[in-house]
Design a protein around this motif. Structure first.
Motif, short mmCIF file in Angstrom:
data_model
loop_
_atom_site.label_atom_id
_atom_site.label_comp_id
_atom_site.label_asym_id
_atom_site.label_seq_id
_atom_site.Cartn_x
_atom_site.Cartn_y
_atom_site.Cartn_z
N THR A 83 0.80 -1.21 0.00
CA THR A 83 0.00 0.00 0.00
C THR A 83 0.85 1.27 0.00
OG1 THR A 83 -0.15 -0.11 2.40
CG2 THR A 83 -1.92 -1.12 1.14
N ARG A 84 2.14 1.16 -0.21
CA ARG A 84 2.97 2.35 -0.34
C ARG A 84 3.16 2.71 -1.80
NH1 ARG A 84 3.11 5.09 4.21
NH2 ARG A 84 5.04 6.12 3.60
N ARG A 85 2.33 2.17 -2.67
CA ARG A 85 2.45 2.43 -4.10
C ARG A 85 1.46 3.51 -4.52
NH1 ARG A 85 2.42 -3.17 -7.30
NH2 ARG A 85 2.81 -1.71 -9.02
N VAL A 108 -4.32 6.01 -6.35
CA VAL A 108 -4.21 6.76 -7.60
C VAL A 108 -4.33 8.26 -7.30
CG1 VAL A 108 -5.20 7.19 -9.88
CG2 VAL A 108 -5.18 4.87 -8.93
N VAL A 109 -3.39 9.04 -7.80
CA VAL A 109 -3.45 10.51 -7.72
C VAL A 109 -3.49 11.01 -9.16
CG1 VAL A 109 -2.31 12.62 -6.98
CG2 VAL A 109 -2.16 10.56 -5.55
N THR A 110 -4.56 11.72 -9.52
CA THR A 110 -4.70 12.14 -10.92
C THR A 110 -5.15 13.58 -11.03
OG1 THR A 110 -5.82 11.69 -13.02
CG2 THR A 110 -7.06 11.23 -11.01
N PRO A 134 -8.78 3.77 -3.95
CA PRO A 134 -8.76 5.19 -3.59
C PRO A 134 -8.18 6.04 -4.72
CG PRO A 134 -7.71 3.83 -1.89
CD PRO A 134 -7.84 2.99 -3.12
N VAL A 135 -8.96 7.04 -5.14
CA VAL A 135 -8.52 7.97 -6.18
C VAL A 135 -8.56 9.38 -5.60
CG1 VAL A 135 -8.98 8.92 -8.46
CG2 VAL A 135 -9.38 6.47 -8.02
N ALA A 146 -14.99 9.09 -4.97
CA ALA A 146 -13.58 9.46 -4.98
C ALA A 146 -13.08 9.61 -3.55
CB ALA A 146 -13.37 10.77 -5.75
N TRP A 147 -11.80 9.33 -3.35
CA TRP A 147 -11.28 9.36 -1.98
C TRP A 147 -11.16 10.78 -1.45
CZ3 TRP A 147 -10.61 6.25 2.02
CH2 TRP A 147 -9.83 6.71 3.07
#
Length: 436
Positions: free
Chosen positions: A8-10, A56-58, A82-83, A103-104
């Protein structure tokens, strides 16, 4: 338990601005995250599977496929992924709508570095819990899982030995603490061999009075309560080291000769003897007659306690919880951070039996030290932060065995702040001390 921190550190960073992508990735890497950057939504969609173990960070505004469309497609694959959306000021209303859609979180440009780190850290924690719950549910439904569960080297070796020992016809001496599964191992060996068609005769040796021991050596009919009833089967001497001297003295000639005497006549008994002891020493247990021990212990087997095979705890817990849920016709509840911490850090002095009891309480809603649900994507940001804080405080107090000072140090909080948050979240420290 499985180390969730690695998976989960990705972070999958989707950003078309090359300079911004580079600086954001560097910020996340400095915070300890493994970052995989994508210049657009299409390659991200190709790489991210339903069980992708990360966050995911977008960016929202991107050519061809926007961050909103990316979120929607990812959400269809895995509603729990989680986004975190990164938006401009003009996109805030849209981001709020996406937050309601699952969305997170969202961050407004320019965002503070600590805000990004905090959002991703909370999302990673939630992702780890989600994947752990899925794994436990899958294991709990695995009907082919062996009864003697575990993948630690010692347990795998014992499982491999069961079919070998089943027909070896040598007496076995099983050592292990209370609750480790000595009885289960003995029965597995009995059922796997040629003696399975005949009786498995258990004798609870601890403190057996002489009046009950005497008939064992005189009754010779298969329907009588004597050792002859185990003819061609298995005699199971449970806690033989706690058996009184008179019982051990009578067992010694029987184990040597496999003969019962009645009215002066000798009656041979074809029996395999499996004995157990809670003491594991180099030689015979202090309370066991050495000659009897050396005849019973043609081969010694040791079942390690749970604290020595912690990697087996998730599979065992999943099986016990799944069985309990089936018995009471309930859905398997999610594993919270507090339960996970309990499984990871508790020493389980009662071993497998204690773990099974905890799993049953967990299914009934009695075994979770933190009844507050884990953070989820459909809650507001404040609710998510509060839930996360509460779970971390509860887990820290339990891990510290109720020592508040140690919990405060582990959380790295000022004492005043700790008690403020305890009061804010309605945490019962007295109850947690008892749990600890």
């Amino acid at each position: 338990m499985t180390d969730l921190s690695a998976g989960t550190r990705r972070v999958a960073l989707v950003e078309d601005d090359e300079d911004l992508a580079r600086s954001t990735a560097q910020l996340l890497k400095l915070a300890g995250f493994e970052v995989e950057s994508f210049p657009a939504a299409a390659p991200a969609l190709a790489a991210l599977t339903a069980d992708w173990p990360g966050v995911v960070v977008t960016d929202v505004r991107m050519p061809h496929v926007s961050g909103i469309d990316l979120f929607r497609q990812l959400h269809e694959r895995d509603a729990d992924l989680p986004v975190v959306l990164v938006t401009g000021h003009g996109d805030i209303e849209m981001a709020v709508q996406m937050l309601k859609a699952g969305a997170w979180d969202f961050l407004t440009k320019p965002f503070a570095p600590e805000a990004l780190i905090a959002a991703v850290t909370r999302a990673a924690t939630a992702r780890g819990l989600t994947l752990e719950n899925r794994r436990l549910r899958a294991m709990s439904q695995d009907v082919d899982a062996p009864l003697f569960l575990g993948e630690s080297p010692a347990i795998r070796r014992l499982r491999e030995m069961v079919p070998v020992l089943a027909n070896a016809d040598i007496d076995l001496f099983i050592e292990g603490e209370t609750g480790t599964g000595k009885d289960l191992l003995a029965r597995l060996i009995h059922r796997a061999g040629k003696r399975a068609r005949h009786r498995f005769l258990p004798l609870a040796c601890a403190g057996m009075p002489e009046a009950l021991a005497e008939p064992l050596f005189t009754a010779t009919g298969i329907d009588e309560p004597g050792l002859a009833a185990a003819h061609r089967g298995t005699l199971y001497l449970d806690d033989i080291d706690r058996g009184p001297a008179h019982l051990q003295e009578r067992l010694l000639p029987f184990v040597e000769q496999r003969v019962l005497r009645r009215r002066g006549e000798a009656m041979p008994v074809d029996v395999r003897v499996i004995s157990t002891s809670q003491d594991a020493a180099e030689g015979p247990p202090p309370s066991l007659l050495p000659p009897l021990f050396y005849r019973l212990a043609a081969m010694r087997l040791r079942i390690p306690p749970l604290r020595e095979r912690r990697e087996d705890i998730p599979a065992l817990f999943a099986r016990f919880a799944g069985d309990a849920a089936s018995r009471v016709a309930r859905e398997l509840p999610p594993v919270t951070a507090a339960v996970r911490t309990m499984l990871e850090r508790h020493d389980w002095p009662g071993n497998v039996r204690e773990l099974a009891n905890f799993a049953e309480q967990f299914v009934l809603g009695l075994g979770d030290p933190s009844p507050t649900p884990s953070p989820s994507g459909n809650k507001g940001l404040t609710e998510r932060v509060d839930a996360f804080e509460r779970e971390e405080i509860v887990a820290a107090v339990i891990a510290a065995n109720g020592e508040i000072g140690a919990a405060i140090r582990a959380l790295d909080l000022p004492r005043k702040t700790f008690y403020y948050k305890v009061n804010k979240h309605g945490i019962d420290l007295g109850a947690l001390r008892q749990k600890g």
